[in-house]
Motif scaffolding. Structure first.
Motif, PDB file in Angstrom:
ATOM      1  N   THR A 122       0.661  -9.415   6.391  1.00 40.51           N
ATOM      2  CA  THR A 122       1.790  -8.522   6.691  1.00 40.51           C
ATOM      3  C   THR A 122       1.935  -7.494   5.567  1.00 40.51           C
ATOM      4  O   THR A 122       2.890  -7.546   4.781  1.00 40.51           O
ATOM      5  CB  THR A 122       3.091  -9.318   6.860  1.00 40.51           C
ATOM      6  N   PRO A 123       0.980  -6.569   5.459  1.00 38.51           N
ATOM      7  CA  PRO A 123       1.051  -5.579   4.380  1.00 38.51           C
ATOM      8  C   PRO A 123       2.218  -4.615   4.570  1.00 38.51           C
ATOM      9  O   PRO A 123       2.590  -4.278   5.700  1.00 38.51           O
ATOM     10  CB  PRO A 123      -0.292  -4.844   4.492  1.00 38.51           C
ATOM     11  N   VAL A 124       2.787  -4.184   3.464  1.00 36.91           N
ATOM     12  CA  VAL A 124       3.770  -3.105   3.464  1.00 36.91           C
ATOM     13  C   VAL A 124       3.015  -1.811   3.207  1.00 36.91           C
ATOM     14  O   VAL A 124       2.238  -1.719   2.257  1.00 36.91           O
ATOM     15  CB  VAL A 124       4.832  -3.322   2.365  1.00 36.91           C
ATOM     16  N   PHE A 125       3.212  -0.821   4.057  1.00 36.04           N
ATOM     17  CA  PHE A 125       2.471   0.440   3.927  1.00 36.04           C
ATOM     18  C   PHE A 125       3.444   1.596   3.957  1.00 36.04           C
ATOM     19  O   PHE A 125       4.157   1.791   4.932  1.00 36.04           O
ATOM     20  CB  PHE A 125       1.441   0.566   5.047  1.00 36.04           C
ATOM     21  N   LYS A 126       3.455   2.370   2.886  1.00 31.75           N
ATOM     22  CA  LYS A 126       4.319   3.537   2.801  1.00 31.75           C
ATOM     23  C   LYS A 126       3.458   4.786   2.665  1.00 31.75           C
ATOM     24  O   LYS A 126       2.727   4.932   1.689  1.00 31.75           O
ATOM     25  CB  LYS A 126       5.264   3.434   1.609  1.00 31.75           C
ATOM     26  N   GLU A 127       3.557   5.674   3.638  1.00 32.18           N
ATOM     27  CA  GLU A 127       2.900   6.974   3.528  1.00 32.18           C
ATOM     28  C   GLU A 127       3.883   7.931   2.848  1.00 32.18           C
ATOM     29  O   GLU A 127       4.915   8.272   3.412  1.00 32.18           O
ATOM     30  CB  GLU A 127       2.503   7.502   4.908  1.00 32.18           C
ATOM     31  N   SER A 128       3.545   8.345   1.659  1.00 33.54           N
ATOM     32  CA  SER A 128       4.415   9.244   0.909  1.00 33.54           C
ATOM     33  C   SER A 128       4.008  10.688   1.150  1.00 33.54           C
ATOM     34  O   SER A 128       3.030  10.970   1.847  1.00 33.54           O
ATOM     35  CB  SER A 128       4.308   8.929  -0.592  1.00 33.54           C
ATOM     36  N   ALA A 129       4.743  11.597   0.574  1.00 33.93           N
ATOM     37  CA  ALA A 129       4.316  12.992   0.553  1.00 33.93           C
ATOM     38  C   ALA A 129       3.236  13.166  -0.506  1.00 33.93           C
ATOM     39  O   ALA A 129       2.991  12.287  -1.324  1.00 33.93           O
ATOM     40  CB  ALA A 129       5.511  13.893   0.255  1.00 33.93           C
ATOM     41  N   PHE A 159       0.847  -1.192   0.000  1.00 28.45           N
ATOM     42  CA  PHE A 159       0.000   0.000   0.000  1.00 28.45           C
ATOM     43  C   PHE A 159       0.883   1.243   0.000  1.00 28.45           C
ATOM     44  O   PHE A 159       1.923   1.275   0.674  1.00 28.45           O
ATOM     45  CB  PHE A 159      -0.875   0.060   1.256  1.00 28.45           C
ATOM     46  N   SER A 160       0.453   2.275  -0.712  1.00 34.83           N
ATOM     47  CA  SER A 160       1.091   3.583  -0.573  1.00 34.83           C
ATOM     48  C   SER A 160       0.061   4.666  -0.862  1.00 34.83           C
ATOM     49  O   SER A 160      -0.696   4.587  -1.838  1.00 34.83           O
ATOM     50  CB  SER A 160       2.282   3.731  -1.523  1.00 34.83           C
ATOM     51  N   THR A 161       0.037   5.680   0.013  1.00 44.58           N
ATOM     52  CA  THR A 161      -0.901   6.793  -0.107  1.00 44.58           C
ATOM     53  C   THR A 161      -0.216   8.050   0.416  1.00 44.58           C
ATOM     54  O   THR A 161       0.562   7.993   1.369  1.00 44.58           O
ATOM     55  CB  THR A 161      -2.181   6.520   0.707  1.00 44.58           C
ATOM     56  N   GLY A 162      -0.504   9.177  -0.196  1.00 39.23           N
ATOM     57  CA  GLY A 162       0.071  10.443   0.241  1.00 39.23           C
ATOM     58  C   GLY A 162      -0.535  10.925   1.546  1.00 39.23           C
ATOM     59  O   GLY A 162      -1.723  10.713   1.819  1.00 39.23           O
ATOM     60  N   LYS A 163       0.284  11.577   2.349  1.00 36.45           N
ATOM     61  CA  LYS A 163      -0.183  12.057   3.647  1.00 36.45           C
ATOM     62  C   LYS A 163      -1.278  13.115   3.512  1.00 36.45           C
ATOM     63  O   LYS A 163      -2.065  13.320   4.439  1.00 36.45           O
ATOM     64  CB  LYS A 163       0.999  12.612   4.439  1.00 36.45           C
ATOM     65  N   ASP A 164      -1.325  13.796   2.363  1.00 33.97           N
ATOM     66  CA  ASP A 164      -2.351  14.814   2.135  1.00 33.97           C
ATOM     67  C   ASP A 164      -3.521  14.283   1.312  1.00 33.97           C
ATOM     68  O   ASP A 164      -4.396  15.053   0.902  1.00 33.97           O
ATOM     69  CB  ASP A 164      -1.730  16.027   1.427  1.00 33.97           C
ATOM     70  N   ASP A 165      -3.537  12.993   1.056  1.00 33.38           N
ATOM     71  CA  ASP A 165      -4.586  12.370   0.254  1.00 33.38           C
ATOM     72  C   ASP A 165      -5.871  12.268   1.075  1.00 33.38           C
ATOM     73  O   ASP A 165      -5.840  11.891   2.256  1.00 33.38           O
ATOM     74  CB  ASP A 165      -4.134  10.989  -0.191  1.00 33.38           C
ATOM     75  N   PHE A 166      -7.015  12.553   0.454  1.00 36.78           N
ATOM     76  CA  PHE A 166      -8.289  12.466   1.172  1.00 36.78           C
ATOM     77  C   PHE A 166      -8.647  11.029   1.531  1.00 36.78           C
ATOM     78  O   PHE A 166      -9.545  10.792   2.342  1.00 36.78           O
ATOM     79  CB  PHE A 166      -9.411  13.121   0.367  1.00 36.78           C
ATOM     80  N   LEU A 167      -7.940  10.040   0.951  1.00 35.20           N
ATOM     81  CA  LEU A 167      -8.195   8.634   1.263  1.00 35.20           C
ATOM     82  C   LEU A 167      -7.159   8.045   2.219  1.00 35.20           C
ATOM     83  O   LEU A 167      -7.112   6.830   2.392  1.00 35.20           O
ATOM     84  CB  LEU A 167      -8.242   7.803  -0.023  1.00 35.20           C
TER      85      LEU A 167
END
Length: 355
Positions: A327-334, A302-310
């Protein structure tokens, strides 16, 4: 000349419209410009605006001429969406998606008949360099677009072909076939809440996947099959993959999650959806708790931006999978809900596949 990309990454847009009273620029993923996007008319009847500098990337835009949206008549570059066509401009400067002197794959527009929808449909398919002259069987990534877009979007504004060409040339990703289907089944279909009937899932399982495996030299083994999508396509990815984990070893969810079910409510899904039926978690319990299927799942990313509405939806979805032993990998991007992120996510996700 329009658009004109200047050396400092500013862009000048021009439109010859001597009789027009007002011309504005409408563009996606372009921030910090004049809020009105107002073009100025010159004495020769040419309207003009210069914006930027912009980050490297591909940008969609149209002109609004006296209330009518039009594409740029001086630009041959376009990008399709579900109900619209955009002009397209590319600002160079991002190495991973540049057009380089490397072997290039091909992108084909493939027409197929959907037995589930009872009409002809289209998908775009990327084949890696050397595909046409060889006999090798390749792994396959099914790559889904977001709400409002089309099967062409990943290769135009998303630059998926160039991203893979460059990764393969650097030996950072395995040569693979990428299938990009049309996620909307009509011009009015939008994002469905989890649990709602999704005729795209039927189209995918009954028609797209069998058609690809019949037409292209792709592996039918689970370990050589991946699926990923952005936004609406990420939600569709989960709807397809979790019920059919025996078919997919790699799953990618970009700027998305269980839209309409867990969004922002924390790890535990509510016992019922807003429609009054069972939650997505309840409907998928047998798959979520199947230990044997988890063993063959090599990546849930998973990856989603920190400013993303989702972002809250993504966090809640990741927590739900952790609750069930994944064991999902989750990256919060800019950043936010934009193609600026989704191209980066593909560039990060693809090298992890089929290794």
């Amino acid at each position: 000349v329009s658009p004109e990309v200047l050396p400092d990454r500013r862009i000048t847009f021009r439109l010859l419209a001597p009789q027009a009273q007002n011309v504005r620029l409408a563009a996606t993923d372009i921030f910090g410009t004049d809020p009105a996007g107002q073009l100025t008319k010159g004495p020769n009847g040419v309207w003009e605006i210069t914006i930027g500098p912009l980050d490297a990337g591909a940008y969609r835009y149209t002109f609004n001429v006296d209330g009518v949206g039009v594409i740029d008549p001086r630009s041959p570059s376009i990008s399709e969406s579900n109900t619209n066509v955009w002009s397209l401009v590319y600002v160079p400067g991002a190495d991973f998606m540049e057009t380089k002197e490397v072997p290039h794959g091909a992108v084909s527009a493939i027409t197929y008949y959907s037995t589930s929808l009872k009409r002809f449909r289209r998908m775009h398919v990327y084949t890696p360099p050397g595909y046409e002259s060889g006999r090798e069987t390749f792994p396959v990534l099914y790559l889904l677009h977001g709400a409002g877009d089309a099967d062409e979007s990943w290769t135009s504004v998303g630059r998926a072909g160039f991203i893979l060409d460059n990764l393969i040339a650097k030996k950072q990703a395995r040569p693979m076939v990428i299938v990009m289907p049309a996620g909307h089944t009509s011009q009015t279909s939008g994002v469905r809440g989890q649990g709602a009937a999704d005729d795209f899932v039927d189209d995918f399982l009954q028609d797209i996947l069998p058609s690809v495996e019949k037409t292209f030299r792709v592996s039918t083994e689970r370990r050589h099959r991946a699926i990923a999508g952005l936004s609406m396509g990420g939600s569709q990815t989960l709807n397809i993959a979790i019920r059919h984990l025996d078919r997919f070893a790699y799953v990618g969810v970009f700027s998305s999650g269980l839209i309409g079910d867990t969004g922002g409510r924390g790890a535990a899904a509510a016992p019922q959806t807003s429609r009054g039926g069972p939650s997505w978690e309840q409907e998928h319990l047998s798959a979520l708790d199947n230990a044997s299927l988890k063993k063959g799942l090599r990546l849930l990313w998973f990856s989603t931006g920190k400013d993303d509405f989702l972002i809250a939806t993504t966090r809640a979805t990741v927590a739900l999978f952790e609750k069930h032993g994944f064991t999902p990998v989750f990256k919060e991007s800019a950043g936010g809900h934009t193609w600026m992120n989704w191209r980066n996510y593909l560039n990060e996700f693809a090298p992890q596949l089929f290794q």
